[in-house]
Design a protein around this motif. Sequence first.
Motif, PDB file in Angstrom:
ATOM      1  N   ARG A 174     -10.976  78.164 -52.700  1.00 24.75           N
ATOM      2  CA  ARG A 174      -9.633  77.846 -52.233  1.00 24.75           C
ATOM      3  C   ARG A 174      -8.929  79.106 -51.746  1.00 24.75           C
ATOM      4  O   ARG A 174      -9.178  80.200 -52.253  1.00 24.75           O
ATOM      5  N   LEU A 175      -8.031  78.907 -50.800  1.00 25.49           N
ATOM      6  CA  LEU A 175      -7.224  80.007 -50.287  1.00 25.49           C
ATOM      7  C   LEU A 175      -5.764  79.787 -50.667  1.00 25.49           C
ATOM      8  O   LEU A 175      -5.173  78.755 -50.338  1.00 25.49           O
ATOM      9  N   VAL A 176      -5.187  80.782 -51.346  1.00 24.94           N
ATOM     10  CA  VAL A 176      -3.772  80.780 -51.712  1.00 24.94           C
ATOM     11  C   VAL A 176      -3.066  81.805 -50.839  1.00 24.94           C
ATOM     12  O   VAL A 176      -3.480  82.963 -50.772  1.00 24.94           O
ATOM     13  N   VAL A 177      -1.974  81.388 -50.188  1.00 25.76           N
ATOM     14  CA  VAL A 177      -1.227  82.274 -49.292  1.00 25.76           C
ATOM     15  C   VAL A 177       0.203  82.421 -49.771  1.00 25.76           C
ATOM     16  O   VAL A 177       0.907  81.430 -49.964  1.00 25.76           O
ATOM     17  N   ASP A 178       0.623  83.663 -49.949  1.00 25.13           N
ATOM     18  CA  ASP A 178       2.023  84.001 -50.192  1.00 25.13           C
ATOM     19  C   ASP A 178       2.673  84.134 -48.815  1.00 25.13           C
ATOM     20  O   ASP A 178       2.400  85.079 -48.076  1.00 25.13           O
ATOM     21  N   ASN A 179       3.543  83.184 -48.473  1.00 25.54           N
ATOM     22  CA  ASN A 179       4.124  83.110 -47.122  1.00 25.54           C
ATOM     23  C   ASN A 179       5.588  83.549 -47.098  1.00 25.54           C
ATOM     24  O   ASN A 179       6.354  83.140 -46.216  1.00 25.54           O
ATOM     25  N   VAL A 180       5.975  84.390 -48.041  1.00 24.46           N
ATOM     26  CA  VAL A 180       7.381  84.747 -48.199  1.00 24.46           C
ATOM     27  C   VAL A 180       7.947  85.428 -46.960  1.00 24.46           C
ATOM     28  O   VAL A 180       9.028  85.085 -46.483  1.00 24.46           O
ATOM     29  N   PHE A 181       7.235  86.414 -46.411  1.00 26.92           N
ATOM     30  CA  PHE A 181       7.788  87.180 -45.296  1.00 26.92           C
ATOM     31  C   PHE A 181       7.981  86.319 -44.055  1.00 26.92           C
ATOM     32  O   PHE A 181       8.931  86.509 -43.308  1.00 26.92           O
ATOM     33  N   ALA A 182       7.082  85.383 -43.821  1.00 24.62           N
ATOM     34  CA  ALA A 182       7.180  84.568 -42.609  1.00 24.62           C
ATOM     35  C   ALA A 182       8.195  83.449 -42.761  1.00 24.62           C
ATOM     36  O   ALA A 182       8.909  83.125 -41.812  1.00 24.62           O
ATOM     37  N   SER A 183       8.247  82.838 -43.912  1.00 26.41           N
ATOM     38  CA  SER A 183       9.037  81.628 -44.174  1.00 26.41           C
ATOM     39  C   SER A 183       8.351  80.443 -43.512  1.00 26.41           C
ATOM     40  O   SER A 183       7.582  80.606 -42.552  1.00 26.41           O
ATOM     41  N   PRO A 184       8.639  79.214 -43.969  1.00 26.02           N
ATOM     42  CA  PRO A 184       8.013  78.031 -43.363  1.00 26.02           C
ATOM     43  C   PRO A 184       8.488  77.756 -41.946  1.00 26.02           C
ATOM     44  O   PRO A 184       7.890  76.937 -41.248  1.00 26.02           O
TER      45      PRO A 184
END
Length: 404
Positions: free
Chosen positions: A188-198
């Motif tokens: 599985r791949l877990v991504v921290d997407n904080v900098f980009a935002s949804p």
Amino acid sequence: MKSKAGINRTKTGQWRQATTLVRGGSFKSNLGEMSEALFMTSSFAYDSAESAVRRFEGEEEGFTYTRQGNPTTAMFENRMALLEGAEKAAATASGMAAMNAALLGLLKAGDHVVAARALFGSCRYMMDTLLPRYGIHTTIVDGTDTDAWFAAIRPETKLFFLESPANPTLEIIDIRAVAAIAHEAGLRLVVDNVFASPVIQKPLELGADIVCYSATKHIDGQGRTLGGVVLGSNAIIEDELGPFLRHTGPTLSPFNAWILLKSLETLELRVTAMCDRADYIAQALQHAGVSVRHPSLATFPQAELAASQMRRGGTVISFTLKGGERQAFEFLNALELIDISNNLGDSRSIAAHPWSTTHKALDESVREGMGISPGMIRLSVGLEDPLDLFDDLLQAYNKSIVYK
């Protein structure tokens, strides 16, 4: 527990992003309130003892205890799931509670994790110190080298973890490529997407299995509250992470969930305007001779990759002053408009010195390996007039220029 009562996700799933941010996942009580209701209660009453049994068995819709679910929190979770394109979301008390749940909730002693080297300081601490303490082995790789991900896989590897863009270097990782490697190996791949935002990037569309946010950042975006959220499939969020969250209790307060719900209404407007300002500031600083990193710049080493998976360059800029920490401190202390703080994604512009604050707990060699130097400044661009922001940055730079 079954899906929360009164929330019509079929209809809201057909709406476009701007509409979803305002109305998605909401429901009204019998009073017909226009603003989402704030349910400040720790527990819930039942019509009968039999009803209580059915609730606990998941055979009857409704709530039992706010640690396990609350109507206000549920509205925030469902709006986030609709925004992200996920089947399910689980809200947490902070961003690091979300990261912790995504890792410890899915791993056990003897498992192995492969993570990108460029991470937020606390996430890197989890990889280097916390997970090994519980018998979970970790391997750190250059996230931009797709071959390195493949080479690091072991029989006991369970997941990949990355952040893109990375904090604070803005290093970009090819999420599609890393996801393909993970899935080929059954990981599985877990991504921290904080900098980009949804608003800017949707990792699930790029192949990620789990996405994590610090809702404290852009989602609140006004420096008022902490919050986090983990998103993915029903099987992962409800079946696997559900028991971990229920029994460890990193619960988001209903009051904070209500604040985040109201913040989501302006998320797209705020992030778009902040990106416009960040693009301008990055170019202006580069013109002034500052060594700037931002995905919108043609000189950014990974500009093409960033454009292929991000809708905009983002709200955060990093730049390095040649005079090292001494010049960085002189620069920060000379700022008159921009605040010195360690938050980001705020409506107010914020400058930080990662070497001595957000990543200070890491060994010097680790910081250097991540691309962080004593002269680096991380600038989160807010909603002020871009000319005022640049004037402040330029005057502070000129006051520190003796060290360049």
